[in-house]
Scaffold this motif. Structure first.
Motif, PDB file in Angstrom:
ATOM      1  N   PRO A 222       0.801  -1.238   0.000  1.00 36.55           N
ATOM      2  CA  PRO A 222       0.000   0.000   0.000  1.00 36.55           C
ATOM      3  C   PRO A 222       0.834   1.288   0.000  1.00 36.55           C
ATOM      4  O   PRO A 222       0.594   2.164  -0.844  1.00 36.55           O
ATOM      5  CB  PRO A 222      -0.860  -0.140   1.260  1.00 36.55           C
ATOM      6  CG  PRO A 222      -0.963  -1.615   1.476  1.00 36.55           C
ATOM      7  CD  PRO A 222       0.369  -2.158   1.067  1.00 36.55           C
ATOM      8  N   SER A 225       2.791   1.475  -3.471  1.00 36.32           N
ATOM      9  CA  SER A 225       1.874   1.662  -4.597  1.00 36.32           C
ATOM     10  C   SER A 225       1.279   3.071  -4.590  1.00 36.32           C
ATOM     11  O   SER A 225       1.231   3.742  -5.622  1.00 36.32           O
ATOM     12  CB  SER A 225       0.767   0.611  -4.547  1.00 36.32           C
ATOM     13  OG  SER A 225      -0.138   0.776  -5.619  1.00 36.32           O
ATOM     14  N   ASN A 226       0.832   3.525  -3.425  1.00 35.94           N
ATOM     15  CA  ASN A 226       0.200   4.844  -3.344  1.00 35.94           C
ATOM     16  C   ASN A 226       1.184   5.979  -3.595  1.00 35.94           C
ATOM     17  O   ASN A 226       0.837   6.981  -4.239  1.00 35.94           O
ATOM     18  CB  ASN A 226      -0.452   5.020  -1.969  1.00 35.94           C
ATOM     19  CG  ASN A 226      -1.605   4.062  -1.750  1.00 35.94           C
ATOM     20  OD1 ASN A 226      -2.193   3.557  -2.694  1.00 35.94           O
ATOM     21  ND2 ASN A 226      -1.923   3.795  -0.490  1.00 35.94           N
ATOM     22  N   PRO A 230       0.808   5.826  -8.651  1.00 37.41           N
ATOM     23  CA  PRO A 230      -0.592   6.248  -8.604  1.00 37.41           C
ATOM     24  C   PRO A 230      -1.393   5.862  -9.840  1.00 37.41           C
ATOM     25  O   PRO A 230      -2.609   5.676  -9.752  1.00 37.41           O
ATOM     26  CB  PRO A 230      -0.482   7.778  -8.473  1.00 37.41           C
ATOM     27  CG  PRO A 230       0.864   8.119  -9.030  1.00 37.41           C
ATOM     28  CD  PRO A 230       1.743   6.964  -8.669  1.00 37.41           C
ATOM     29  N   PRO A 233      -1.608   0.975  -9.984  1.00 37.25           N
ATOM     30  CA  PRO A 233      -1.608   0.314  -8.668  1.00 37.25           C
ATOM     31  C   PRO A 233      -1.438  -1.192  -8.813  1.00 37.25           C
ATOM     32  O   PRO A 233      -1.751  -1.784  -9.845  1.00 37.25           O
ATOM     33  CB  PRO A 233      -2.985   0.681  -8.106  1.00 37.25           C
ATOM     34  CG  PRO A 233      -3.828   0.978  -9.301  1.00 37.25           C
ATOM     35  CD  PRO A 233      -2.901   1.587 -10.314  1.00 37.25           C
TER      36      PRO A 233
END
Length: 454
Positions: A222, A225-226, A230, A233
């Motif tokens: 998380p 990926s964030n 963006p 994902p």
């Protein structure tokens, strides 16, 4: 209602790879792009695609950006696809590793004429392929395509009818030690990545994404990926129960013990030193980094994962220390050689050289630690992405307090340039996102033993 069945991570990866491989024979565009997150199996896809293309058009050219990447691919072909006749195209001044020289099924040569009629797959660096003339092949595969400079693509594009571009959009963009400001904003800026220029000039080109990281644990996906992906994902291929990092218990714990235990529980830890401007040379931070590595080994850390469920005692080769500057690498290596014999075999290198590597545990000296400014180099999202995405079990960041204030004092105000756009996330925003995540995993270097703060 019964919820719809969600494919397993392996099924999702198989579906993604199948869609890519099935499109290649019927592709009408000049190229196809595959975006891959860290540890998604790029090399596996490259090998499978080369195998498939070699069956229909011999030989298939495979291009990587460094000799080490080329050697890695050649080993994979030899191990996983022994039926392919593989050739290694090399420069005259490069010595191919002994294990490849001794491989009976591998041909090595410095001239394409000696290899093209006797090989199914020819693997070489982009610089070497750029020296080839008067030849043309139906297909090429470019590995680590986001690390390829756009001018290098121009030198090689005419050699092939179609190209499969495979790379990680979150990694470091191409770089040069020469001044390149005069090229900024121009359509022929050589410092743009090959994929950025390709997509800017071919907007209808098909783009695929690999959906799963097999390297990163669920705790890492998380935030990575964030912060850095963006637009593409992804999720973890493993479950939380699949990964474990354990130690022998202690009655009295130091802050160093506390930080490695916290990282073992959560996958992350920030070892925060008192705020101070130090620049690149920070002796206290270097001691902290090496102390953490030594403590991991002294406490006989054991890792377990889906590939090694019975457990593996952590060894120096399983640990990497990552930095932003070569001078920091030299300082750490010098101190390690003289005072930390237990750590012999540990990897210490810059983000640039750690790209593509994987370790069980990584220890990161934060690029902004101890700085009085936040330059574009230190804010670059790709640098922090590489440093924080090499691990299978835990990432421990060492940094001085005050980075959040430093970021607020140096907001992102770089001028905007026309031309090809990079997929790399904004560095200022990415650094804030990672720091916000690490705030929940902070251990202060001078906390009282046995108590975690932050």
């Amino acid at each position: 209602m019964t919820p719809p069945h969600r494919p397993s991570p392996q099924q999702q990866m198989d579906q993604a790879a199948r869609a890519i491989l099935e499109q290649l024979p019927t592709l009408t565009h000049r190229g196809l792009v595959v975006d891959s997150p860290p540890g998604a199996g790029k090399s596996t896809l490259v090998a499978r695609a080369a195998d498939a293309l070699a069956r229909s058009s011999t030989p298939c050219a495979v291009i990587a950006q460094t000799n080490s990447q080329v050697d890695h691919l050649v080993r994979r072909f030899a191990r996983r696809h022994p039926h392919l006749k593989t050739a290694r195209l090399t420069a005259t001044d490069y010595t191919v590793p002994h294990d490849l020289q001794a491989h009976p099924g591998l041909r090595i040569g410095t001239r394409i004429e000696a290899l093209e009629k006797r090989a199914d797959v020819i693997v070489g660096t982009a610089r070497k392929w750029a020296t080839v003339t008067d030849r043309r092949w139906p297909w090429a595969i470019i590995d680590e395509a986001y690390q390829m400079r756009s001018d290098t693509l121009l030198w090689t594009a005419g050699l092939f009818d179609r190209v499969l571009f495979v790379g990680d959009p979150g990694q470091l963009d191409p770089f040069s030690e020469a001044k390149t400001d005069r090229f900024r904003g121009l359509s022929h800026d050589p410092m743009n990545s090959a994929v950025a220029v390709l997509l800017a000039n071919n907007r209808d080109l098909p783009v695929h994404s690999l959906p799963v990281s097999w390297r990163l644990p669920p705790s890492a996906v998380p935030p990575i990926s964030n912060a850095f992906y963006p637009s593409t994902p992804f999720h973890a291929g493993s479950r939380e129960a699949d990964r474990a990092l354990t130690f022998s218990p202690l009655d009295i714990r130091t802050p160093t013990d506390e930080v490695i235990e916290h990282a073992a529980r959560t996958g992350w830890a920030l070892f925060e030193l008192p705020a101070r401007i130090t620049g690149q040379r920070d002796a206290e931070a270097v001691q902290a980094v090496l102390g953490i590595a030594e403590r991991l080994l002294a406490r006989q850390a054991v890792t377990a994962c889906e590939e090694d469920p019975e457990g593996h005692v952590l060894m120096p080769g399983d640990i990497a220390i990552g930095t932003a500057h070569r001078s920091q690498v030299h300082d750490i290596r010098a101190l390690l050689t003289c005072h930390y014999p237990r750590l012999h075999g540990i990897t210490v290198d810059t983000a640039n050289r750690l790209q593509g590597c994987e370790f069980r545990v990584t220890i990161v000296l934060h690029p902004l630690s101890g700085r009085g400014d936040a330059s574009a180099f230190h804010l670059e999202a790709g640098r922090l992405c590489v440093l924080t995405s090499r691990h299978r079990h835990a990432c421990i960041v060492v940094a001085r307090a005050g980075i959040a204030e430093l970021l607020d004092a140096h907001p992102s105000n770089d001028p905007a340039y026309p031309g090809a756009a990079s997929k790399v996330a904004d560095g200022w925003e990415a650094n804030h996102a990672v720091l916000a995540h690490l705030a929940e995993h902070t251990v202060h270097a001078r906390a009282r033993p046995g108590r975690r703060r932050g």
